[in-house]
Design an enzyme around this catalytic site. Structure first.
Site, mmCIF file in Angstrom:
data_model
loop_
_atom_site.group_PDB
_atom_site.id
_atom_site.type_symbol
_atom_site.label_atom_id
_atom_site.label_comp_id
_atom_site.label_asym_id
_atom_site.label_seq_id
_atom_site.Cartn_x
_atom_site.Cartn_y
_atom_site.Cartn_z
ATOM 1 N N SER A 103 65.365 129.032 -83.386
ATOM 2 C CA SER A 103 65.668 129.508 -82.071
ATOM 3 C C SER A 103 66.816 130.494 -82.182
ATOM 4 O O SER A 103 67.891 130.282 -82.930
ATOM 5 C CB SER A 103 66.136 128.344 -81.095
ATOM 6 O OG SER A 103 66.397 128.792 -80.000
ATOM 7 N N HIS A 107 74.036 137.691 -77.759
ATOM 8 C CA HIS A 107 74.793 138.178 -76.511
ATOM 9 C C HIS A 107 75.626 139.180 -77.335
ATOM 10 O O HIS A 107 76.292 139.017 -78.107
ATOM 11 C CB HIS A 107 75.586 137.253 -75.861
ATOM 12 C CG HIS A 107 74.735 136.109 -75.013
ATOM 13 N ND1 HIS A 107 74.077 136.403 -74.008
ATOM 14 C CD2 HIS A 107 74.462 134.747 -75.340
ATOM 15 C CE1 HIS A 107 73.407 135.315 -73.684
ATOM 16 N NE2 HIS A 107 73.642 134.270 -74.266
ATOM 17 N N HIS A 117 66.105 136.952 -76.728
ATOM 18 C CA HIS A 117 65.882 135.502 -77.027
ATOM 19 C C HIS A 117 64.738 135.625 -77.917
ATOM 20 O O HIS A 117 63.664 136.484 -77.738
ATOM 21 C CB HIS A 117 65.836 134.712 -75.934
ATOM 22 C CG HIS A 117 64.874 133.657 -76.242
ATOM 23 N ND1 HIS A 117 63.325 133.678 -75.892
ATOM 24 C CD2 HIS A 117 65.076 132.202 -76.502
ATOM 25 C CE1 HIS A 117 62.738 132.373 -76.152
ATOM 26 N NE2 HIS A 117 63.645 131.496 -76.496
ATOM 27 N N THR A 120 60.237 130.486 -82.268
ATOM 28 C CA THR A 120 58.886 130.003 -82.562
ATOM 29 C C THR A 120 58.954 128.633 -83.259
ATOM 30 O O THR A 120 59.838 128.298 -83.688
ATOM 31 C CB THR A 120 58.196 131.222 -83.601
ATOM 32 O OG1 THR A 120 58.966 131.226 -84.563
ATOM 33 C CG2 THR A 120 57.925 132.456 -82.857
ATOM 34 N N HIS A 180 64.931 130.475 -57.853
ATOM 35 C CA HIS A 180 65.945 130.666 -56.709
ATOM 36 C C HIS A 180 66.806 131.862 -56.536
ATOM 37 O O HIS A 180 67.273 132.074 -55.689
ATOM 38 C CB HIS A 180 67.146 129.345 -57.223
ATOM 39 C CG HIS A 180 67.860 129.615 -58.215
ATOM 40 N ND1 HIS A 180 67.468 129.082 -59.462
ATOM 41 C CD2 HIS A 180 69.093 130.022 -58.579
ATOM 42 C CE1 HIS A 180 68.411 129.435 -60.413
ATOM 43 N NE2 HIS A 180 69.405 130.065 -59.917
ATOM 44 N N GLY A 262 67.471 114.074 -78.537
ATOM 45 C CA GLY A 262 68.597 113.762 -79.183
ATOM 46 C C GLY A 262 68.996 114.778 -80.261
ATOM 47 O O GLY A 262 69.675 114.423 -81.366
ATOM 48 N N GLY A 263 68.779 116.015 -79.787
ATOM 49 C CA GLY A 263 69.253 117.154 -80.854
ATOM 50 C C GLY A 263 70.406 117.289 -80.611
ATOM 51 O O GLY A 263 71.387 116.793 -80.003
#
Length: 279
Positions: A103, A107, A117, A120, A180, A262-263
């Protein structure tokens, strides 16, 4: 954790891709006269059963070009708790799972360089599948960069199935949307999930997605990182960073999956921007 041949192959690729990406990003920092490098932190996960549940490595760099970039790899397994199993493909019948993946979120210091971003992953429950994708998030969109990003991903998709790109582009457009706000969080890319046909073919496609990202994004960064910018550009960047944060905290499936299993919290939330504004 004891991994089978497929699980090992997937994990090995994600770790290799991490090494390639981090080396390229550090090279960009060298070109900008910076000595910034990735700081790596290994973490372990305990499964609710009490058994070892795998872990991962969080990589973060803060430099002259990359204001904040995180590249994480993880390999975890165990048992889903409670009703969360009902939300995961193939876990209703048996809550045991395995997941490995990479992941990345970047920025950038210069508002003309788009944030990005890429993720995979390979998951196994009673079913086995690949998922992931990449999307570009420019605060100041430039048509050349958007077209280059999409064309490179399209080429990667077309090498495997000409139906992939239009389907996965639409999936990204639908997924990376902030209801939103009534806006997309960027200029899109591709997103796919539940790719569970032939393992070797699906791994090869996932590898080509990673290679396409490694090809196109550094090219875009080098193209824009020296452009001059004004305070108004920074203000626009910080406003869009706020929207990026809203999406990741409210809608992002990966964030929810990491927290529910729980990462490492710091690794999960590395996607959040260093500075953002609202209103």
């Amino acid at each position: 954790m004891i991994l089978d041949e497929q699980q090992t192959a997937a994990r090995t690729w994600f770790e290799q891709l991490r090494d390639l990406i981090c080396a390229e990003f550090e090279a960009i920092e060298r070109e900008a006269g910076s000595d910034a490098r990735f700081d790596y932190l290994a973490w372990d996960r305990a499964d609710p059963s009490g058994e070892p549940g795998g872990g991962g490595v969080r990589g973060v760099m803060k430099g002259r070009v990359f204001e904040k970039v995180g590249v994480n790899v993880s390999t975890v397994g165990g048992t889903f708790e409670g009703d969360f199993a009902r939300t995961i493909h193939g876990a209703v019948e048996d809550p045991r799972f395995f997941a490995t993946g990479i992941s990345l979120v970047a920025h950038m210091a210069n508002p003309h360089v788009p944030a990005v971003h890429m993720n995979t992953r390979f998951l196994a429950t009673t079913k086995r599948w690949f998922g992931g994708g990449a999307d570009l998030n420019p605060p100041l969109p430039i048509a050349e960069d958007t077209e280059d990003f999409h064309a490179t991903l399209r080429d990667a998709c077309d090498r495997h199935d000409p139906a992939h790109y239009p389907r996965f582009k639409q999936w990204a457009d639908d997924y990376f949307y902030i209801p939103h706000r009534g806006v997309h969080r960027g200029v899109g890319g591709i997103f796919y999930d539940h790719l569970e046909g032939d393992f070797a073919a699906d791994l090869a496609f996932t590898q080509d997605v990673g290679r396409a990202f490694l090809d196109v994004y550094p090219r875009i960064v080098r193209r824009r990182m020296h452009l001059p910018f004004a305070e108004a550009d920074v203000a626009q960047q910080r406003e869009w960073r706020g929207r990026y944060a809203e999406f990741n905290l409210v809608y992002d499936r990966g964030t929810l999956f990491g927290l529910k299993t729980g990462g490492n919290v710091d690794a999960i939330l590395m996607s959040l921007p260093p500075v953002a504004t609202w209103g």
